[in-house]
Scaffold this motif. Sequence first.
Motif, mmCIF file in Angstrom:
data_model
loop_
_atom_site.group_PDB
_atom_site.id
_atom_site.type_symbol
_atom_site.label_atom_id
_atom_site.label_comp_id
_atom_site.label_asym_id
_atom_site.label_seq_id
_atom_site.Cartn_x
_atom_site.Cartn_y
_atom_site.Cartn_z
ATOM 1 N N MET A 1 0.845 -1.196 0.000
ATOM 2 C CA MET A 1 0.000 0.000 0.000
ATOM 3 C C MET A 1 0.884 1.252 0.000
ATOM 4 N N ASN A 2 0.524 2.211 -0.845
ATOM 5 C CA ASN A 2 1.283 3.457 -0.899
ATOM 6 C C ASN A 2 1.046 4.289 0.352
ATOM 7 N N LYS A 3 2.070 5.015 0.764
ATOM 8 C CA LYS A 3 1.924 5.970 1.853
ATOM 9 C C LYS A 3 1.375 7.269 1.279
ATOM 10 N N SER A 4 0.395 7.859 1.967
ATOM 11 C CA SER A 4 -0.264 9.057 1.455
ATOM 12 C C SER A 4 0.012 10.262 2.346
ATOM 13 N N TYR A 5 0.237 11.403 1.686
ATOM 14 C CA TYR A 5 0.509 12.662 2.382
ATOM 15 C C TYR A 5 -0.217 13.801 1.678
ATOM 16 N N ASP A 6 -0.305 14.923 2.384
ATOM 17 C CA ASP A 6 -0.804 16.137 1.747
ATOM 18 C C ASP A 6 0.262 16.744 0.840
ATOM 19 N N VAL A 7 1.511 16.665 1.307
ATOM 20 C CA VAL A 7 2.640 17.268 0.593
ATOM 21 C C VAL A 7 3.855 16.354 0.696
ATOM 22 N N ILE A 8 4.540 16.180 -0.412
ATOM 23 C CA ILE A 8 5.836 15.508 -0.429
ATOM 24 C C ILE A 8 6.890 16.532 -0.826
ATOM 25 N N ILE A 9 7.941 16.618 -0.025
ATOM 26 C CA ILE A 9 9.077 17.488 -0.333
ATOM 27 C C ILE A 9 10.226 16.615 -0.799
ATOM 28 N N ILE A 10 10.751 16.915 -1.966
ATOM 29 C CA ILE A 10 11.923 16.211 -2.469
ATOM 30 C C ILE A 10 13.151 17.049 -2.119
ATOM 31 N N GLY A 11 14.016 16.497 -1.271
ATOM 32 C CA GLY A 11 15.228 17.207 -0.887
ATOM 33 C C GLY A 11 15.235 17.569 0.578
ATOM 34 N N GLY A 12 16.266 17.117 1.291
ATOM 35 C CA GLY A 12 16.366 17.350 2.731
ATOM 36 C C GLY A 12 17.483 18.299 3.109
ATOM 37 N N ALA A 24 4.320 21.404 8.544
ATOM 38 C CA ALA A 24 3.861 20.523 9.619
ATOM 39 C C ALA A 24 3.306 21.327 10.788
ATOM 40 N N LYS A 25 3.954 22.443 11.090
ATOM 41 C CA LYS A 25 3.470 23.310 12.164
ATOM 42 C C LYS A 25 2.088 23.858 11.851
ATOM 43 N N ASN A 26 1.796 23.959 10.547
ATOM 44 C CA ASN A 26 0.494 24.466 10.097
ATOM 45 C C ASN A 26 -0.532 23.349 9.943
ATOM 46 N N GLY A 27 -0.186 22.148 10.397
ATOM 47 C CA GLY A 27 -1.145 21.040 10.368
ATOM 48 C C GLY A 27 -1.172 20.244 9.081
ATOM 49 N N VAL A 28 -0.208 20.460 8.196
ATOM 50 C CA VAL A 28 -0.154 19.744 6.921
ATOM 51 C C VAL A 28 0.596 18.425 7.120
ATOM 52 N N LYS A 29 0.059 17.344 6.555
ATOM 53 C CA LYS A 29 0.715 16.042 6.621
ATOM 54 C C LYS A 29 1.786 16.003 5.535
ATOM 55 N N GLN A 191 6.535 3.688 -2.980
ATOM 56 C CA GLN A 191 5.657 4.680 -3.601
ATOM 57 C C GLN A 191 5.006 5.558 -2.537
ATOM 58 N N PHE A 192 4.893 6.840 -2.869
ATOM 59 C CA PHE A 192 4.267 7.813 -1.986
ATOM 60 C C PHE A 192 3.278 8.625 -2.800
ATOM 61 N N ASP A 193 2.094 8.831 -2.241
ATOM 62 C CA ASP A 193 1.048 9.593 -2.925
ATOM 63 C C ASP A 193 0.883 10.956 -2.268
ATOM 64 N N ALA A 194 0.666 11.974 -3.093
ATOM 65 C CA ALA A 194 0.366 13.315 -2.596
ATOM 66 C C ALA A 194 -0.078 14.188 -3.760
ATOM 67 N N PRO A 195 -1.041 15.089 -3.521
ATOM 68 C CA PRO A 195 -1.481 16.006 -4.571
ATOM 69 C C PRO A 195 -0.575 17.214 -4.743
ATOM 70 N N VAL A 196 0.411 17.344 -3.835
ATOM 71 C CA VAL A 196 1.365 18.454 -3.897
ATOM 72 C C VAL A 196 2.772 17.893 -3.730
ATOM 73 N N VAL A 357 1.552 27.106 -0.381
ATOM 74 C CA VAL A 357 0.880 25.822 -0.581
ATOM 75 C C VAL A 357 -0.502 25.814 0.062
ATOM 76 N N THR A 358 -0.645 26.453 1.221
ATOM 77 C CA THR A 358 -1.938 26.461 1.915
ATOM 78 C C THR A 358 -2.833 27.612 1.451
ATOM 79 N N LYS A 359 -2.373 28.341 0.438
ATOM 80 C CA LYS A 359 -3.149 29.423 -0.193
ATOM 81 C C LYS A 359 -3.551 30.502 0.815
ATOM 82 N N SER A 360 -2.591 30.928 1.606
ATOM 83 C CA SER A 360 -2.850 31.999 2.569
ATOM 84 C C SER A 360 -3.322 33.254 1.841
ATOM 85 N N THR A 361 -4.363 33.875 2.373
ATOM 86 C CA THR A 361 -4.884 35.099 1.745
ATOM 87 C C THR A 361 -4.130 36.338 2.189
ATOM 88 N N ASN A 362 -3.321 36.206 3.214
ATOM 89 C CA ASN A 362 -2.547 37.350 3.703
ATOM 90 C C ASN A 362 -1.128 36.890 4.036
#
Length: 391
Positions: A1-12, A24-29, A191-196, A357-362
Amino acid sequence: MNKSYDVIIIGGGIIGTTSAFHLAKNGVKVAILEQRFIGDGPTGKSSAIIRQHYSNEVTARMAHYGVQVFQQFESEVGGECGYNNTGFFVIASKENRPGLLKNLEIQKLVGIRTKLLSNDSVVALFPGLILDDSVTVVYEPDGGYADAYLTANSFAQAAKKFGADIYQKSKVLSIRRNEDKVIGVDSTKGQFDAPVIICCTGAWTKGVCETVDLNIPINPCRVQVAYFKRPPNNQGHQPVVTDFINETYFRSEGKELTLAGLIDPAEANAIVDPDQFNESIDIDFVEKIGRKIIARYPDMVQSKSTGGYASLYAVTPDWHPIVDEIPAGSGYYVCAGFSGHGFKLSPAVGLMVSEMVTKSTNPTFDHRFFRFSRFEENMPIGGSYDQSIVG
């Protein structure tokens, strides 16, 4: 089974870890996939200079934010960053004085502590520097340097505390898409799944982006750093010096060594394969930069070379990063091309990425300043100096 996230970052590296921290501090997986180890590569070899001297309000504000984070790192992030508050000098020619004064006004408006100093005042802070009537000197008391490897790992650990997952030795093999949108990655860890997906791969960005049919103008360029051991009567921490006239920078590395590099736009011509390049320092580079430093600080004539190394900058045509979703609506973001600015701007960049990424309006920092389309629009980001890397 693929691991699923909100966001995958390539590069550490430093950009990937601070982005993960703020998301992560903003609650994003979020997950980081790093092909080697956190802070390995160019981040760990960064000169890690902390300065706020920029020609543009956006980057000046970002650097000012970064200084405040470094000053209060334990409470703001946790862990250590190795901040050494040595002070920071800019030495420029009289011809550059009008631009320098303009920059000071911008910097003071955003809250940066900076000022012109007389030559006598400079030498009182850094005895032994050679100055004359042909120079103008600016001083930042909050400038200095830190430990980039330590900082990146502290951001990574802080991100984990907020729920981020970090996969080291996890090289991304391909980026999966469904029509025009990203849906995940295949890696050596599965495999890792994420829309971002956020590409924070620095000098490797051009190659990574080619796998999703993007031609991104970021070149991996070889840069060098030299170390010199100071004589026994010249020990202790010294201010960071950026010398436009001699096209060098130098700073303390602990109490006994001096670290030095070039401020030279020609370094953009040293394009290399990021997976296979000479990581050793060139002897002629040591001789060249040694002469340049001695011209400004003659006491260094008694120093001894202790070697150095070569690392990588990820350089764009205007020496400023690309921070953007490309193309819009695809879920694929590029945050790379910092051209030597990455470490000092990283705390602000992570916040910028999270708000983008979180589409902040301000948003605190408007990422559109670093939009990809500026190159097609023929609107590169400019600076006040010929040495583009300074910003």
